[in-house]
Design a protein around this motif. Structure first.
Motif, PDB file in Angstrom:
ATOM      1  N   PRO A  44       0.828  -1.211   0.000  1.00 19.84           N
ATOM      2  CA  PRO A  44       0.000   0.000   0.000  1.00 19.84           C
ATOM      3  C   PRO A  44       0.861   1.260   0.000  1.00 19.84           C
ATOM      4  O   PRO A  44       1.535   1.576   0.986  1.00 19.84           O
ATOM      5  N   ALA A  45       0.835   1.993  -1.101  1.00 18.99           N
ATOM      6  CA  ALA A  45       1.749   3.117  -1.289  1.00 18.99           C
ATOM      7  C   ALA A  45       1.694   4.123  -0.141  1.00 18.99           C
ATOM      8  O   ALA A  45       2.739   4.581   0.344  1.00 18.99           O
ATOM      9  N   ARG A  46       0.496   4.476   0.303  1.00 16.69           N
ATOM     10  CA  ARG A  46       0.371   5.551   1.287  1.00 16.69           C
ATOM     11  C   ARG A  46       0.840   5.145   2.682  1.00 16.69           C
ATOM     12  O   ARG A  46       0.979   6.004   3.559  1.00 16.69           O
ATOM     13  N   SER A  47       1.076   3.858   2.886  1.00 17.52           N
ATOM     14  CA  SER A  47       1.584   3.397   4.182  1.00 17.52           C
ATOM     15  C   SER A  47       3.088   3.165   4.163  1.00 17.52           C
ATOM     16  O   SER A  47       3.665   2.787   5.183  1.00 17.52           O
ATOM     17  N   ILE A  48       3.732   3.392   3.024  1.00 17.32           N
ATOM     18  CA  ILE A  48       5.175   3.147   2.879  1.00 17.32           C
ATOM     19  C   ILE A  48       5.890   4.489   2.877  1.00 17.32           C
ATOM     20  O   ILE A  48       5.694   5.298   1.960  1.00 17.32           O
ATOM     21  N   PRO A  49       6.729   4.757   3.864  1.00 21.37           N
ATOM     22  CA  PRO A  49       7.298   6.102   4.002  1.00 21.37           C
ATOM     23  C   PRO A  49       8.273   6.513   2.907  1.00 21.37           C
ATOM     24  O   PRO A  49       8.320   7.679   2.539  1.00 21.37           O
ATOM     25  N   ASP A  50       9.063   5.561   2.388  1.00 21.73           N
ATOM     26  CA  ASP A  50      10.080   5.963   1.410  1.00 21.73           C
ATOM     27  C   ASP A  50      10.572   4.744   0.638  1.00 21.73           C
ATOM     28  O   ASP A  50      10.193   3.606   0.929  1.00 21.73           O
ATOM     29  N   ALA A  51      11.426   5.008  -0.354  1.00 17.74           N
ATOM     30  CA  ALA A  51      11.924   3.945  -1.221  1.00 17.74           C
ATOM     31  C   ALA A  51      12.788   2.950  -0.461  1.00 17.74           C
ATOM     32  O   ALA A  51      12.805   1.753  -0.790  1.00 17.74           O
ATOM     33  N   ASN A  52      13.513   3.416   0.549  1.00 18.03           N
ATOM     34  CA  ASN A  52      14.332   2.495   1.331  1.00 18.03           C
ATOM     35  C   ASN A  52      13.458   1.470   2.054  1.00 18.03           C
ATOM     36  O   ASN A  52      13.799   0.284   2.132  1.00 18.03           O
ATOM     37  N   THR A  53      12.330   1.933   2.597  1.00 17.94           N
ATOM     38  CA  THR A  53      11.410   1.010   3.266  1.00 17.94           C
ATOM     39  C   THR A  53      10.830   0.024   2.265  1.00 17.94           C
ATOM     40  O   THR A  53      10.739  -1.177   2.542  1.00 17.94           O
ATOM     41  N   LEU A  54      10.418   0.524   1.112  1.00 16.52           N
ATOM     42  CA  LEU A  54       9.887  -0.357   0.072  1.00 16.52           C
ATOM     43  C   LEU A  54      10.913  -1.410  -0.315  1.00 16.52           C
ATOM     44  O   LEU A  54      10.594  -2.608  -0.419  1.00 16.52           O
ATOM     45  N   ASN A  55      12.148  -0.992  -0.506  1.00 11.08           N
ATOM     46  CA  ASN A  55      13.206  -1.930  -0.880  1.00 11.08           C
ATOM     47  C   ASN A  55      13.424  -2.974   0.205  1.00 11.08           C
ATOM     48  O   ASN A  55      13.626  -4.165  -0.083  1.00 11.08           O
ATOM     49  N   ASP A  56      13.355  -2.540   1.471  1.00  7.13           N
ATOM     50  CA  ASP A  56      13.516  -3.472   2.592  1.00  7.13           C
ATOM     51  C   ASP A  56      12.383  -4.486   2.639  1.00  7.13           C
ATOM     52  O   ASP A  56      12.620  -5.680   2.839  1.00  7.13           O
ATOM     53  N   TRP A  57      11.159  -4.030   2.447  1.00  2.81           N
ATOM     54  CA  TRP A  57      10.021  -4.945   2.446  1.00  2.81           C
ATOM     55  C   TRP A  57      10.167  -5.988   1.348  1.00  2.81           C
ATOM     56  O   TRP A  57       9.979  -7.185   1.576  1.00  2.81           O
ATOM     57  N   ILE A  58      10.488  -5.523   0.159  1.00  2.00           N
ATOM     58  CA  ILE A  58      10.645  -6.448  -0.969  1.00  2.00           C
ATOM     59  C   ILE A  58      11.738  -7.467  -0.671  1.00  2.00           C
ATOM     60  O   ILE A  58      11.571  -8.672  -0.901  1.00  2.00           O
ATOM     61  N   ALA A  59      12.860  -7.000  -0.139  1.00  2.00           N
ATOM     62  CA  ALA A  59      13.978  -7.896   0.165  1.00  2.00           C
ATOM     63  C   ALA A  59      13.577  -8.938   1.198  1.00  2.00           C
ATOM     64  O   ALA A  59      13.948 -10.121   1.087  1.00  2.00           O
ATOM     65  N   ARG A  60      12.817  -8.534   2.197  1.00  3.83           N
ATOM     66  CA  ARG A  60      12.398  -9.485   3.225  1.00  3.83           C
ATOM     67  C   ARG A  60      11.427 -10.521   2.659  1.00  3.83           C
ATOM     68  O   ARG A  60      11.546 -11.718   2.948  1.00  3.83           O
ATOM     69  N   TYR A  61      10.475 -10.057   1.881  1.00  4.12           N
ATOM     70  CA  TYR A  61       9.531 -10.994   1.270  1.00  4.12           C
ATOM     71  C   TYR A  61      10.255 -11.985   0.353  1.00  4.12           C
ATOM     72  O   TYR A  61       9.938 -13.179   0.336  1.00  4.12           O
TER      73      TYR A  61
END
Length: 314
Positions: A87-104
């Motif tokens: 959910p875009a509006r709950s993701i603060p920044d690209a670093n967080t998005l990258n971290d989530w993807i990496a963990r998944y």
């Protein structure tokens, strides 16, 4: 007669007839949605879902990423295809998005994701829309090859508070173009609706306007009428809500579970007659529970819904 003295009618008996070929075909490859807290209540998904079923994991604002990743890892271990929400509006920044993807990727080996704006009004950080997430290129670099986006057969007031669809259509055209300039395998997953006619007309209109993204159509699984009305209002279901409201006026039906028999029968007939329809698959929202949804799918879909565990007794 008052509601206090009204006796609950007996549940409808299971159908005696075999599933129709049209319904079996429509239910083939269906998906389902869970949340971490609802997944915890399921002992083993193999008792309820066909092997390899795509299971969307809803990321409700405030849900911890640890819980999301753990749910995805569990589903992968049980032989299913986890598709977490981003959910875009709950993701603060690209670093967080990258971290989530990496963990998944690292903990659940995901290769697909549902990318959407999210249900909160104000973004938590840099992202406001699914398009901004897609433009980062992070999904592609991580090897996530299937990307689903949101479809809105009855409009989306988060995009246009007045209920219009010009902005919705502009967003769809952008996503169509994105699918054509990238290698991503894309589809639309829609909110649930309760009438087949308007959904079919919407799919036909998209096709006429050059949108070719397959539609994975949201269907609410069997649930108490009150439960469905509550979720439908909360989720912004549009004009088809009148189907539930009409039923609610009949006190003899008020306490019976609402099942998607009518809309599914119409969709199955339409799909059989129009195999080139954009409507590709069914996506269940199991608002009455996974077990209840599975029972309905098995009764109506036969082999298309047979659980991975052949000895399951549900």
């Amino acid at each position: 007669m008052s509601l206090l003295s009204f006796r609950k009618p007996a549940a409808a008996p299971a159908p005696d007839t075999a599933p129709t070929p049209e319904m079996v075909a429509l239910l083939r490859g269906h998906s389902i949605e869970v949340m971490p807290r609802t997944a915890e209540k399921v002992d083993d998904f193999r008792s309820y879902l066909p092997a390899g079923t795509r299971v969307y994991i809803a990321h409700i604002d405030g849900t911890e990423i640890d819980d999301m990743v753990a749910t995805a890892a569990r589903l992968r271990a049980e032989g299913f295809e986890p598709m977490p929400h981003f959910p875009a509006r709950s993701i603060p920044d690209a670093n967080t998005l990258n971290d989530w993807i990496a963990r998944y990727k690292g903990e659940a080996d995901i290769n697909q994701a549902l990318v959407l704006a999210g249900g909160i009004a104000q973004p938590r950080g840099d992202f406001d829309s699914s398009m901004q997430l897609l433009e980062t290129g992070l999904f592609d670099r991580a090897g996530i090859t299937r990307l689903h986006v949101a479809g809105h057969p009855e409009g989306n007031r988060d995009i246009d508070p007045n209920g219009g669809d010009a902005a919705v259509m502009d967003a769809l055209r952008w996503k169509q173009a994105f699918s054509e300039r990238t290698d991503a395998e894309m589809a639309m997953a829609t909110q649930f609706a309760f009438e087949a006619g308007p959904v079919i007309a919407w799919a036909d209109r998209l096709k006429a306007e050059g949108i070719t993204l397959p539609i994975h159509l949201g269907i609410a699984g069997p649930a108490k009428l009150q439960t469905l009305i509550k979720f439908a209002i909360a989720c912004g279901v549009g004009p088809s809500l009148k189907v539930l409201q009409k039923r609610a006026k009949d006190v003899t039906k008020l306490l019976l579970p609402f099942e998607p028999d009518e809309i599914m029968a119409e969709l199955a007939t339409h799909k059989a007659a129009h195999p080139d329809s954009l409507i590709e698959a069914i996506h269940f929202f199991p608002l009455g529970g996974i077990k209840t949804n599975a029972k309905w799918a098995i009764a109506n879909g036969g082999a298309s819904a047979a659980p991975a565990n052949p000895d399951a007794d549900i």
